[in-house]
Structure formats: structure tokens, C-alpha cells
Design a protein around this motif. Sequence first.
Motif, PDB file in Angstrom:
ATOM      1  N   VAL A  81     -67.444 -11.314   6.924  1.00 19.69           N
ATOM      2  CA  VAL A  81     -66.418 -10.274   7.017  1.00 19.69           C
ATOM      3  C   VAL A  81     -66.746  -9.231   8.077  1.00 19.69           C
ATOM      4  N   ALA A  82     -68.018  -9.014   8.376  1.00 19.99           N
ATOM      5  CA  ALA A  82     -68.396  -8.035   9.405  1.00 19.99           C
ATOM      6  C   ALA A  82     -67.800  -8.401  10.758  1.00 19.99           C
ATOM      7  N   LEU A  83     -67.675  -9.680  11.049  1.00 19.55           N
ATOM      8  CA  LEU A  83     -67.086 -10.098  12.327  1.00 19.55           C
ATOM      9  C   LEU A  83     -65.630  -9.664  12.424  1.00 19.55           C
ATOM     10  N   PHE A  84     -64.889  -9.815  11.341  1.00 19.21           N
ATOM     11  CA  PHE A  84     -63.496  -9.381  11.350  1.00 19.21           C
ATOM     12  C   PHE A  84     -63.389  -7.866  11.469  1.00 19.21           C
ATOM     13  N   LEU A  85     -64.239  -7.155  10.737  1.00 21.95           N
ATOM     14  CA  LEU A  85     -64.184  -5.690  10.770  1.00 21.95           C
ATOM     15  C   LEU A  85     -64.492  -5.156  12.168  1.00 21.95           C
ATOM     16  N   VAL A  86     -65.399  -5.808  12.867  1.00 21.12           N
ATOM     17  CA  VAL A  86     -65.703  -5.401  14.244  1.00 21.12           C
ATOM     18  C   VAL A  86     -64.587  -5.840  15.190  1.00 21.12           C
ATOM     19  N   PHE A  87     -64.105  -7.062  15.017  1.00 21.51           N
ATOM     20  CA  PHE A  87     -63.065  -7.581  15.908  1.00 21.51           C
ATOM     21  C   PHE A  87     -61.796  -6.739  15.845  1.00 21.51           C
ATOM     22  N   ARG A  88     -61.448  -6.211  14.685  1.00 24.47           N
ATOM     23  CA  ARG A  88     -60.204  -5.447  14.582  1.00 24.47           C
ATOM     24  C   ARG A  88     -60.225  -4.165  15.421  1.00 24.47           C
ATOM     25  N   ARG A  89     -61.395  -3.752  15.877  1.00 25.00           N
ATOM     26  CA  ARG A  89     -61.473  -2.585  16.771  1.00 25.00           C
ATOM     27  C   ARG A  89     -60.802  -2.859  18.108  1.00 25.00           C
ATOM     28  N   PHE A  90     -60.621  -4.134  18.450  1.00 22.85           N
ATOM     29  CA  PHE A  90     -59.927  -4.483  19.689  1.00 22.85           C
ATOM     30  C   PHE A  90     -58.420  -4.250  19.578  1.00 22.85           C
ATOM     31  N   PHE A  91     -57.885  -4.203  18.368  1.00 24.00           N
ATOM     32  CA  PHE A  91     -56.458  -3.986  18.196  1.00 24.00           C
ATOM     33  C   PHE A  91     -56.121  -2.528  18.498  1.00 24.00           C
ATOM     34  N   PRO A  92     -55.002  -2.286  19.162  1.00 25.23           N
ATOM     35  CA  PRO A  92     -54.630  -0.900  19.464  1.00 25.23           C
ATOM     36  C   PRO A  92     -54.113  -0.173  18.223  1.00 25.23           C
ATOM     37  N   ALA A  93     -54.145   1.129  18.300  1.00 24.05           N
ATOM     38  CA  ALA A  93     -53.571   1.955  17.232  1.00 24.05           C
ATOM     39  C   ALA A  93     -52.047   1.815  17.290  1.00 24.05           C
ATOM     40  N   PRO A  94     -51.370   2.068  16.190  1.00 23.79           N
ATOM     41  CA  PRO A  94     -49.904   2.012  16.200  1.00 23.79           C
ATOM     42  C   PRO A  94     -49.339   2.983  17.232  1.00 23.79           C
ATOM     43  N   PRO A  95     -48.185   2.647  17.821  1.00 23.44           N
ATOM     44  CA  PRO A  95     -47.567   3.546  18.798  1.00 23.44           C
ATOM     45  C   PRO A  95     -47.356   4.941  18.210  1.00 23.44           C
ATOM     46  N   GLY A  96     -47.689   5.952  18.972  1.00 23.02           N
ATOM     47  CA  GLY A  96     -47.493   7.330  18.545  1.00 23.02           C
ATOM     48  C   GLY A  96     -48.615   7.925  17.730  1.00 23.02           C
ATOM     49  N   VAL A  97     -49.618   7.135  17.367  1.00 22.31           N
ATOM     50  CA  VAL A  97     -50.742   7.638  16.585  1.00 22.31           C
ATOM     51  C   VAL A  97     -51.741   8.302  17.525  1.00 22.31           C
ATOM     52  N   PRO A 156     -67.776  -4.181  26.270  1.00 16.11           N
ATOM     53  CA  PRO A 156     -68.873  -3.194  26.295  1.00 16.11           C
ATOM     54  C   PRO A 156     -68.541  -1.901  25.542  1.00 16.11           C
ATOM     55  N   ALA A 157     -67.287  -1.485  25.560  1.00 15.46           N
ATOM     56  CA  ALA A 157     -66.900  -0.255  24.863  1.00 15.46           C
ATOM     57  C   ALA A 157     -66.699  -0.489  23.366  1.00 15.46           C
ATOM     58  N   VAL A 158     -66.304  -1.690  22.982  1.00 18.82           N
ATOM     59  CA  VAL A 158     -65.981  -1.972  21.584  1.00 18.82           C
ATOM     60  C   VAL A 158     -67.176  -2.519  20.803  1.00 18.82           C
ATOM     61  N   LEU A 159     -67.930  -3.420  21.406  1.00 15.16           N
ATOM     62  CA  LEU A 159     -69.039  -4.087  20.709  1.00 15.16           C
ATOM     63  C   LEU A 159     -70.367  -3.402  21.028  1.00 15.16           C
ATOM     64  N   ARG A 160     -70.528  -2.192  20.502  1.00 20.31           N
ATOM     65  CA  ARG A 160     -71.731  -1.415  20.791  1.00 20.31           C
ATOM     66  C   ARG A 160     -72.816  -1.590  19.739  1.00 20.31           C
ATOM     67  N   GLY A 161     -72.469  -2.098  18.585  1.00 14.08           N
ATOM     68  CA  GLY A 161     -73.450  -2.259  17.510  1.00 14.08           C
ATOM     69  C   GLY A 161     -74.179  -3.586  17.601  1.00 14.08           C
ATOM     70  N   PRO A 162     -75.026  -3.852  16.636  1.00 10.88           N
ATOM     71  CA  PRO A 162     -75.858  -5.063  16.671  1.00 10.88           C
ATOM     72  C   PRO A 162     -75.142  -6.312  16.145  1.00 10.88           C
TER      73      PRO A 162
END
Length: 126
Positions: free
Chosen positions: A95-111, A17-23
Motif C-alpha cells: 500500500v505504501a507504493l500507492f500512497l506515494v504514487f498518488r502524490r503525482f496526481f494534481p489537486a482538484p481545480p481551484g484548491v 525528483p520532486a515527488v519521490l523524495r523518501g526512501p
Amino acid sequence: MGEAIEQFFASLPARAPAVLRGPIRGRLQLDLTTENRTQHWFLAMAPGSIQVSREQLPADAVFTVSADLFEGLVTGREQGLAAVLRNEATFSGNVALFLVFRRFFPAPPGVRDPRETAREHVRRSG
């Protein structure tokens, strides 16, 4: 497969719900390779929800990556788009599916989020 990967896939429905907010809507297959073995994960994404399964179903896009590199993605040590550009992972389809899916990956440590850094600067200066 590593525990970090299992936990990552288990966490997706609660985080959707927090990540997949777009259409966005579609089916993404992730193929995780280890030597001569491939493990398939199937993700059905829709606004605010994601369904995860181990089935091999028709997909709108396929992301193929080594299990070791994927563990780096889910722990924030690696970046998905950079891995594709370095040809360490492949992507085909929507490609839009990959671009949206990558939002589930965390930011690098310390960023840190630059907006939060700016807010802290304003509070200290104010």
C-alpha cells in the motif's frame, strides 16, 4: 486512451525528483480498464526516479481502475484514495507504493495549499 493519461505518464520521470523524495522503492502495475480491454502500465519507483513502461512484469502492487476514472485522477477531478474507498478502483500489494504514487496526481481545480493561504493572510494583516 485519453491524451491526458498519455501526458501524465510521459511527465512522471521529470516530476519524480520532486515527488519521490523518501526512501520508497518498488514496482507498481497500473491496469486501466475499458469495457473488456485492459491496458497495463508498469512503474519502477526509487528515490528521485521513476521508470515507466508498458511491459507486464512482476510487481509489488497492482492498482486497477477504469480508464475514465484514471483520467479524472490525472486531471484532478477525482481522488485516488476516495475511489478505492468507494470500491471504484482496487489496490493490492504494498500500500505504501500507492500512497506515494498518488502524490503525482494534481489537486482538484481551484484548491489552494492552506499554507499559501495563511501566508497571504499574514502579508495582508502585517
